[in-house]
Design a protein around this motif. Structure first.
Motif, PDB file in Angstrom:
ATOM      1  N   TYR A   3     -13.306  15.878   2.001  1.00  0.00           N
ATOM      2  CA  TYR A   3     -12.584  15.614   2.866  1.00  0.00           C
ATOM      3  C   TYR A   3     -12.836  14.902   3.902  1.00  0.00           C
ATOM      4  N   ILE A   9     -11.643   7.760   2.171  1.00  0.00           N
ATOM      5  CA  ILE A   9     -10.846   7.389   3.146  1.00  0.00           C
ATOM      6  C   ILE A   9     -10.406   6.014   3.321  1.00  0.00           C
ATOM      7  N   ASP A  12      -8.545   4.894  -0.062  1.00  0.00           N
ATOM      8  CA  ASP A  12      -7.271   5.400   0.147  1.00  0.00           C
ATOM      9  C   ASP A  12      -6.362   4.396   1.023  1.00  0.00           C
ATOM     10  N   SER A  13      -6.994   3.742   2.021  1.00  0.00           N
ATOM     11  CA  SER A  13      -6.263   2.909   2.793  1.00  0.00           C
ATOM     12  C   SER A  13      -6.047   1.476   2.372  1.00  0.00           C
ATOM     13  N   TRP A  49      -2.798   5.990  -0.203  1.00  0.00           N
ATOM     14  CA  TRP A  49      -2.311   7.389   0.009  1.00  0.00           C
ATOM     15  C   TRP A  49      -0.929   7.694   0.177  1.00  0.00           C
ATOM     16  N   LEU A  50      -0.017   6.684   1.031  1.00  0.00           N
ATOM     17  CA  LEU A  50       1.141   6.718   1.147  1.00  0.00           C
ATOM     18  C   LEU A  50       1.991   6.558  -0.082  1.00  0.00           C
ATOM     19  N   ILE A  52       0.966   6.718  -3.316  1.00  0.00           N
ATOM     20  CA  ILE A  52       0.837   7.858  -4.039  1.00  0.00           C
ATOM     21  C   ILE A  52       1.865   8.953  -3.927  1.00  0.00           C
ATOM     22  N   MET A  53       1.993   9.350  -2.499  1.00  0.00           N
ATOM     23  CA  MET A  53       2.682  10.549  -2.152  1.00  0.00           C
ATOM     24  C   MET A  53       4.400  10.020  -2.325  1.00  0.00           C
ATOM     25  N   ARG A 106      -9.639   5.316  -8.904  1.00  0.00           N
ATOM     26  CA  ARG A 106      -8.403   5.737  -8.237  1.00  0.00           C
ATOM     27  C   ARG A 106      -7.327   5.251  -8.980  1.00  0.00           C
TER      28      ARG A 106
END
Length: 181
Positions: A3, A9, A12-13, A49-50, A52-53, A106
């Motif tokens: 985390y 991080i 993922d950005s 990250w967004l 993928i969500m 990823r």
């Protein structure tokens, strides 16, 4: 992935091209429209990250399509892959993405493209031998190899540091052993 892993991080950005498959009210701010609706067919680069969500989400009706479809990010599109196939040592991976290999890992979780994966693995193997050579040859790192070293992504920089400091640590360890025996 932890985390608190800063590299994860930052990976993922990274921006990921997304195409909306449904009209989504209230998300207009993603494309600069403060209170509007994102229309179906709109392409927006979103943080991974967004994206993928939203990719994992679907409409509220059973069997509804996903909210977005994902495309390969620019650092992993065919133009870059072709350059890596031609000569991996000449590609500045850092300018493509500072965490290039983490981004590739990823994306491979999402797309499962065997040819791209093979290219990434071959690239790392070929560049790793050059990195080890540069780490043991300081003249090369200051001269002809300087341009190559500037283009290393974060994993390759860690590899360079380990290859550069490893022999020093072994020498110090053997000297300590000799002193203690």
């Amino acid at each position: 992935m932890s985390y608190y892993d800063v590299d994860a991080i930052l990976t993922d950005s990274q921006k990921l091209p997304c195409t909306f498959e449904l009209d989504v009210p209230g998300l207009g701010y993603l494309e600069g429209n403060a209170s509007g609706t994102v229309k179906a067919g709109t392409k927006i680069d979103l943080p991974m990250w967004l994206g993928i969500m939203l990719f994992a989400s679907s409409g509220n009706a059973p069997g509804a399509p996903r909210l977005v479809t994902l495309d390969f990010p620019v650092p992993l599109q065919q133009r870059v892959i072709n350059a890596l196939k031609a000569d991996p040592k000449t590609v500045d991976l850092r300018s493509q993405a500072p965490h290039f290999y983490a981004l590739g890992a990823r994306i491979m979780d999402l797309f499962e493209d065997g040819k791209v994966l093979d290219t990434l693995l071959d690239t790392f193997k070929e560049r790793a031998s050059e990195i080890a050579d540069q780490a043991h040859n300081p003249r090369g790192a200051l001269g002809d190899g300087a341009e190559f070293l500037r283009g290393l992504d974060e994993k390759e920089r860690q590899l360079f540091k380990a290859a550069h400091e490893g022999p020093k640590s072994v020498r110090a360890w053997t000297q300590d052993l000799q002193k203690n025996t």
